[in-house]
Motif scaffolding. Structure first.
Motif, mmCIF file in Angstrom:
data_model
loop_
_atom_site.group_PDB
_atom_site.id
_atom_site.type_symbol
_atom_site.label_atom_id
_atom_site.label_comp_id
_atom_site.label_asym_id
_atom_site.label_seq_id
_atom_site.Cartn_x
_atom_site.Cartn_y
_atom_site.Cartn_z
ATOM 1 N N GLU A 278 0.617 -1.472 -0.068
ATOM 2 C CA GLU A 278 0.293 0.329 0.222
ATOM 3 C C GLU A 278 0.417 1.274 -0.115
ATOM 4 O OE1 GLU A 278 -3.858 -2.101 2.676
ATOM 5 O OE2 GLU A 278 -2.288 -0.754 3.642
ATOM 6 N N ASP A 279 1.757 1.414 0.512
ATOM 7 C CA ASP A 279 2.877 2.051 1.201
ATOM 8 C C ASP A 279 3.612 2.299 0.016
ATOM 9 O OD1 ASP A 279 2.433 2.942 3.458
ATOM 10 O OD2 ASP A 279 4.124 1.627 3.940
ATOM 11 N N ALA A 280 3.494 1.015 -1.372
ATOM 12 C CA ALA A 280 4.298 1.372 -2.432
ATOM 13 C C ALA A 280 3.406 2.169 -3.664
ATOM 14 C CB ALA A 280 4.970 -0.327 -3.318
ATOM 15 N N ALA A 281 2.415 1.830 -3.500
ATOM 16 C CA ALA A 281 0.936 2.107 -3.831
ATOM 17 C C ALA A 281 0.628 4.099 -4.122
ATOM 18 C CB ALA A 281 -0.106 1.839 -4.369
ATOM 19 N N GLU A 282 0.932 4.370 -2.997
ATOM 20 C CA GLU A 282 0.568 5.355 -2.645
ATOM 21 C C GLU A 282 1.649 6.343 -2.991
ATOM 22 O OE1 GLU A 282 -0.295 8.351 1.388
ATOM 23 O OE2 GLU A 282 -0.032 6.189 1.380
ATOM 24 N N TYR A 283 2.310 5.792 -2.519
ATOM 25 C CA TYR A 283 4.383 6.301 -3.008
ATOM 26 C C TYR A 283 4.032 7.283 -4.362
ATOM 27 C CZ TYR A 283 9.068 7.760 -3.731
ATOM 28 O OH TYR A 283 10.318 8.401 -4.574
ATOM 29 N N GLU A 284 3.338 6.120 -5.148
ATOM 30 C CA GLU A 284 3.438 6.168 -6.773
ATOM 31 C C GLU A 284 2.350 7.218 -7.620
ATOM 32 O OE1 GLU A 284 3.150 2.591 -8.779
ATOM 33 O OE2 GLU A 284 5.749 1.447 -8.039
ATOM 34 N N ALA A 285 1.554 6.864 -6.500
ATOM 35 C CA ALA A 285 -0.180 7.688 -7.147
ATOM 36 C C ALA A 285 0.216 9.009 -6.941
ATOM 37 C CB ALA A 285 -0.868 7.438 -5.857
ATOM 38 N N LYS A 286 1.386 9.439 -5.645
ATOM 39 C CA LYS A 286 1.397 11.119 -5.275
ATOM 40 C C LYS A 286 2.527 11.511 -6.104
ATOM 41 C CE LYS A 286 -1.127 10.625 -0.837
ATOM 42 N NZ LYS A 286 -1.374 10.967 0.393
ATOM 43 N N ALA A 287 3.426 10.657 -6.853
ATOM 44 C CA ALA A 287 4.439 10.888 -6.784
ATOM 45 C C ALA A 287 4.491 12.520 -7.889
ATOM 46 C CB ALA A 287 5.170 9.903 -7.989
ATOM 47 N N LYS A 288 3.538 11.958 -8.717
ATOM 48 C CA LYS A 288 4.046 12.922 -9.882
ATOM 49 C C LYS A 288 3.805 14.881 -9.355
ATOM 50 C CE LYS A 288 1.848 15.343 -14.328
ATOM 51 N NZ LYS A 288 1.250 14.523 -15.626
ATOM 52 N N GLU A 289 2.880 14.651 -8.345
ATOM 53 C CA GLU A 289 2.649 16.093 -7.306
ATOM 54 C C GLU A 289 3.975 16.722 -6.622
ATOM 55 O OE1 GLU A 289 -0.714 15.474 -3.907
ATOM 56 O OE2 GLU A 289 -1.002 14.112 -5.260
#
Length: 331
Positions: A278-289
């Motif tokens: 879940e941490d990895a998915a969140e990191y990728e989801a918020k990476a651009k912003e």
């Protein structure tokens, strides 16, 4: 009312929040099984020192020998590991969670988990660590050292390569100095590709950022251990840890308590591995912003890195129990 027996769990590695939440999950799982018989006391080195006294030498877990960085940044850290292990096995605390590579300094088979491309996916990891192989390794650790393994956790998940400058391919690593955790995870493969490497323990990455300070150009890391701007997503190996308990303390538990410990540890470990995903998915989801650039390794480069990584298996052949790597690969 009976006073619960306290179990001291020392958090001695970075980033602490990953290890604290695992200890809390274990505490909750144990309470469901043992009620108020046992109580987990979660401690960091400063809180331990305040209550129980200093552990001599453990402060060097967060120390980097600046004079040796160009050769090997582990000299001070190894002193800390020795102090940590001695205090643990001498009974200063009963439980902890430790990186498999560090456990491997005391029982070699645990270093196997750092081999590149050992696992096909997360389900493969679970089949190994939750099955016979994982149980056997934990038991063998207890027979060969004063500490027993209970369960395996991620504490970071897949390793990647981080930098403050874009890395889009293996070719872009040429001419760079890359920090690696050890020669097994990525070091040998990088050297075979002509890339200069520097070994530095991940427990020091948050305390001393070799990329941010300009002493390296890139580093082997995990999402939550990296504060830079660019990630080359290689997913070449898994950052793994193990929940540990001393043999001396284990021997004082009743049969029911031992069973409860084992069940609680496995339950907490399974929860932790889900959190890591879940941490990895969140990191990728918020990476651009957040201004973070993530580039997936190409199929061609992944195949190249896998080929170069095969030499690691050749060079480590004979270091691990005969047939162990094959059993893991085919599980």
């Amino acid at each position: 009312m009976t006073t619960p027996r306290k179990i001291r769990w020392l958090i001695a590695h970075q980033p602490q929040e990953l290890f604290v939440r695992t200890a809390r999950a274990f505490s909750q799982e144990l309470a469901q099984r043992c009620g108020d018989e046992l109580e987990v006391e979660i401690l960091t080195p400063p809180t331990y020192a305040e209550k129980y006294g200093e552990i001599p030498g453990i402060e060097t877990l967060d120390y980097v020998d600046q004079d040796s960085l160009d050769k090997d940044g582990l000299s001070g850290f190894q002193t800390g590991i020795a102090a940590y292990w001695k205090s643990f096995t001498d009974g200063a605390f009963e439980m902890s969670q430790m990186q498999v590579a560090r456990i491997g300094q005391f029982y070699e088979d645990f270093k196997m988990f750092d081999l590149p491309y050992l696992f096909d996916d997360h389900d493969h990891v679970s089949r190994v660590v939750d099955g016979d192989i994982g149980r056997e390794l934990c038991e063998q650790l207890g027979k060969n050292t004063a500490v027993k393994g209970l369960a395996f956790t991620y504490s970071g998940g897949y390793r990647v390569i981080g930098s403050n400058n874009p890395i889009d391919s293996i070719e872009d690593l040429q001419g760079l100095k890359v920090v690696v955790e050890n020669r097994i995870t990525l070091g040998m493969a990088m050297e075979d590709l002509g890339v200069k490497t520097l070994v530095l323990s991940p427990s020091l990455w948050k305390k001393h950022d070799p990329v941010g300070t300009g002493q390296a150009d890139a580093m082997e890391t995990t999402y939550l251990r990296f504060d830079g701007r660019c990630v080359f997503k290689t997913n070449h190996s898994m950052f793994m840890t193990t929940i540990l308990v001393t043999n001396a303390f284990w021997a004082t538990l009743t049969e029911h308590q031992q069973q409860s410990f084992q069940e609680a540890a496995r339950a907490a470990a399974a929860i932790e591995r889900v959190w890591a995903l879940e941490d990895a998915a969140e990191y990728e989801a918020k990476a651009k912003e957040r201004g973070i650039r993530i580039v997936d390794i190409s199929a061609e480069d992944a195949a190249l890195l896998k080929r170069k990584s095969q030499m690691v298996y050749v060079k480590t052949n004979g270091r691990f129990t005969k047939g162990l790597v094959h059993r893991v690969k085919t599980a």
